[in-house]
Design an enzyme around this catalytic site. Structure first.
Site, mmCIF file in Angstrom:
data_model
loop_
_atom_site.group_PDB
_atom_site.id
_atom_site.type_symbol
_atom_site.label_atom_id
_atom_site.label_comp_id
_atom_site.label_asym_id
_atom_site.label_seq_id
_atom_site.Cartn_x
_atom_site.Cartn_y
_atom_site.Cartn_z
ATOM 1 C CD GLU A 12 31.204 51.225 27.687
ATOM 2 O OE1 GLU A 12 32.193 51.066 28.415
ATOM 3 O OE2 GLU A 12 30.421 50.304 27.404
ATOM 4 C CB SER A 43 34.601 50.094 25.639
ATOM 5 O OG SER A 43 35.225 48.841 25.498
ATOM 6 C CG HIS A 52 41.812 40.525 25.678
ATOM 7 N ND1 HIS A 52 40.603 39.893 25.567
ATOM 8 C CD2 HIS A 52 41.691 41.387 26.707
ATOM 9 C CE1 HIS A 52 39.786 40.352 26.501
ATOM 10 N NE2 HIS A 52 40.420 41.251 27.214
#
Length: 757
Positions: free
Chosen positions: A485, A434, A695
């Site tokens: 995506e 992604s 993250h």
């Protein structure tokens, strides 16, 4: 009188109010005061619902701005010293930096909470770790609830589970040796609760459902003997599995009560039927969304009450953290699938189920006979419904040919056929799948779902985003590309929407970590694919470039694990149904010219049963399901898989048995430590260890990526080593994504040059 209590409640609000407030705060669009107001409103609503259900206590301390294990690290002074923060004076900004990282430090490592899809922040323990009590997080919620007139029950993770779930850092030592330093801090926390007027405290010890070494089991006696000096009533809570084999240990502990999970194993009640103190029975499933057959449960509870009398407490099996908040707001599902709607119960409905059971036990079943009848009718209707079964799915699974889950040739033969056309350099670069989900993407998807734009307009918008992603990757000079995506709202929900046997909610969100929420599909019936799901998007992306384009699929185990799964047939059967549907997609991608296909399986590890005795059976069917999904294609088609936030050391034979040509794994937060296990095992296929943490919003430095890659090159041959981020880039912004990938590619090229000299 039977006591009703709750082990914990969802934190994010019915419509993810906390998530949106957090993210606005991080963007500096919301003040700390306003963020705290949103949090306070959520807590008050949670307590209100518990009180309305006639609970004897409201649970406090279960609310968190990010993670309850992080809260406990702060409360015990066990935050990582590398940040340089004072746990006694920690600001909210610093709290979030522990979870998300900053320009100087990586975030605390995350991993899965037992076998759930919730991530906790892993405590970092050193031989010289010093603990110091800071009960403010809990006291704030205690006082807040008391001011509203509620009796409170704080909850925090117990000392043994806290240490068990942490990691040893620095010099070699046994983190259990820290227990003697930790226990006085727990005593201080409990004394603070006692001084605040608290009568009962819940100490969660789910580690006991795992296979603990003997010294850790003995530590329970040591720990709770010392904590017994604090004269506050303690309920020792276990969940996610049976603790029947530890009944003698638990009966000997100086605590005032025990909670056991009868949803996971109702038979364990017999081991505790003679328990002389408070026994809390988890009878409503806190992990899944199926409505309970209340008359059936009531029969068992009445037997328990005859034995226990007023010592009987009732609750959900575990915290309701793992359930969506409220079914009643799912009006679309009720209108479109009314039959299925009647089979479901979300968090607030489970609260009501427990309230009905309490009323039946305290007063009389006749007082709630209507509710009991409705519950039983729903259970019977589901059992006999025509929505569930598809004969052709069962027949296909039953008639699989021999070796249906095997590739045509072994890896060493396949990789030669793949290299012949891929022509990749050493250390090929790629991403996990992604790319950033921008505001434009989300707005286009929302408009399409609302019918405000046509199919052709939506497809044009997504193709524009795909073209942008492909161009960016070519400019970055990545070797194997992805389409980004943009059409996918979620890596599981997207596929569920295109497979039969799945249903969806609008507000069925559960917290995965921090502000990250997922909306699991509901697998209610047999699964099959009626049409291609990804082929057109991948084919379009491939038409824009001469570089190899990866087809991107979510694997059968992950779809299973990250969905709410039917409980009328085995999970193994459901997983294999999904695998066959995905195999149809793999073969269609191959026919369309997509010959690099990634089947993501980040949930392999989390699906492991908590008891090792059950691992072999699970790994056997999980591995078979993955291979079923990827079998049948040509040797020249390269199958990738991706796994994140997992410890693989003890299941590497099963990981190797998946027989993926390339595996990409999360390793940056753990400084590549996982690769040592792959090297010791002599993992035979290609590996792509993540070289930076996606993250965190921080941009990795060239030195950091070079350090990780050089560590990887010491244990993985250059010809089998791939270079990639830890995970997908969906949650990152474009500018930080491009800058991070630039650093990754630049360092890789420098190392390639060095390797050829």
């Amino acid at each position: 009188m039977t006591t009703l209590h709750f082990l914990g409640f969802p934190r994010v609000g019915a419509k993810r109010e906390l998530k949106f407030a957090q993210e606005r705060y991080w963007r500096k669009e919301l003040s700390e005061q306003d963020l705290r107001y949103v949090a306070k409103s959520i807590r008050e609503k949670n307590w209100y619902h518990q009180a309305q259900a006639n609970a004897n206590f409201v649970t406090v301390g279960d609310f968190s701005f990010y993670d309850h294990m992080l809260d406990l690290q702060v409360a015990t002074g066990a935050i990582p010293g590398r940040f340089g923060f004072d746990s006694q004076q920690l600001s909210l900004d610093q709290y979030f930096q522990l979870a998300r990282g900053n320009q100087q430090q990586f975030a605390i490592e995350m991993t899965k909470w037992f076998d759930t899809n919730y991530h906790y922040l892993v405590p970092e323990f050193y031989a010289d770790t010093q603990f110091k009590a800071n009960p403010n997080h809990y006291l704030e919620q205690i006082h807040e609830a008391q001011q509203l007139g509620y009796q409170v029950k704080p909850t925090l993770v117990g000392p043994i589970t806290f240490l068990w779930l942490g990691k040893e850092k620095g010099a070699t030592f046994n983190r259990l040796d820290l227990l003697n330093k930790l226990l006085p801090v727990y005593e201080s926390l409990l004394n603070a609760f006692l001084q605040a007027g608290v009568q009962w405290v819940q100490l969660d010890e789910p580690a006991l459902t795992q296979d603990l070494p003997a010294e850790w089991l003995q530590a329970y006696k040591t720990a709770y003997a010392q904590l017994s000096a604090v004269k506050i009533n303690k309920i020792f809570a276990t969940y996610f599995g049976s603790v029947a084999e530890h009944a003698p240990l638990l009966k000997s502990l100086p605590v005032e009560g025990l909670h056991i999970d009868l949803v996971r194993d109702h038979k364990q009640f017999s081991a505790f039927a003679d328990y002389p103190k408070i026994l809390s029975l988890g009878v409503i499933d806190g992990r899944n969304i199926w409505r309970t057959n209340l008359p059936h449960i009531l029969d068992h509870l009445q037997d328990a009450k005859a034995l226990l009398g007023e010592r009987l407490w009732i609750s959900s099996s575990c915290s309701l953290l793992h359930c969506p908040y409220d079914l009643s707001i799912e009006t679309q599902l009720q209108e479109k699938q009314p039959e299925l709607y009647q089979w479901l119960a979300f968090g607030l409905q489970k609260v009501q189920e427990l309230s009905i059971l309490k009323k039946a036990l305290v007063e009389s079943p006749s007082r709630v006979q209507t509710e009991l009848n409705e519950s039983q009718c729903a259970a019977e209707a589901r059992t006999h419904s025509q929505l569930i079964h598809r004969c052709e799915v069962a027949e296909r699974l039953a008639n699989l040919p021999e070796n249906a889950d095997q590739r045509k040739s072994p890896y060493q033969q396949r990789i030669k056929a793949q290299q012949a056309w891929l022509q990749l350099p050493n250390l090929p670069t790629t991403t996990i799948g992604s790319f950033p989900q921008t505001l434009n993407i989300r707005q286009a998807r929302a408009k399409f779902k609302k019918g405000e734009i046509s199919v052709s307009e939506y497809e044009a918008a997504m193709k524009k985003e795909i073209a942008l992603v492909v161009k960016a990757q070519e400019e970055l000079d990545l070797d194997v590309l992805v389409h980004g995506e943009p059409e996918r709202n979620d890596m599981v929900e997207y596929f569920g929407e295109l497979l039969e046997g799945f249903a969806f909610t609008k507000f069925g969100w559960v917290q995965s970590y921090g502000s990250r929420c997922i909306k699991p599909p509901i697998i209610y019936g047999d699964v099959q694919r009626s049409q291609p799901m990804t082929v057109a998007w991948s084919q379009y992306a491939q038409s824009l470039t001469n570089r190899p384009m990866k087809g991107m699929l979510t694997g059968p185990v992950t779809i299973l694990q990250w969905s709410f799964v039917r409980n009328d047939i085995s999970r193994a059967t459901v997983c294999k149904q999904i695998a066959l549907a995905l195999n149809d997609e793999v073969l269609d991608l191959e026919k369309a010219g997509i010959k690099v296909i990634q089947i993501d399986e980040p949930a392999i590890r989390e699906g492991l049963p908590l008891k090792r005795a059950d691992w072999r059976q699970y790994l056997q069917w999980a591995g078979e399901a993955f291979r079923l999904a990827s079998s049948g294609c040509e040797d020249s088609t390269q199958i990738h898989t991706h796994m994140c936030y997992s410890e693989f050391n003890d299941i590497l034979p099963a990981i190797a048995a998946l027989d993926a040509d390339v595996i990409t794994i999360e390793t940056s937060r753990s400084d590549m430590e996982l690769l040592n296990a792959f090297a010791d095992f002599h993992y035979p296929n290609d590996i792509g260890p993540g070289v930076y943490d996606i993250h965190s919003p921080r941009i990795p430095t060239a030195d950091e990526i070079e350090h990780l890659l050089r560590k990887a090159l010491k244990v993985i041959p250059a010809e089998r080593l791939w270079v990639n981020p830890d995970c997908g880039l969906k949650t990152r912004g474009w500018s930080e994504t491009i800058e991070a990938l630039k650093v990754m590619v630049k360092v890789t090229k420098q190392l390639r040059q060095e390797l050829t000299n």
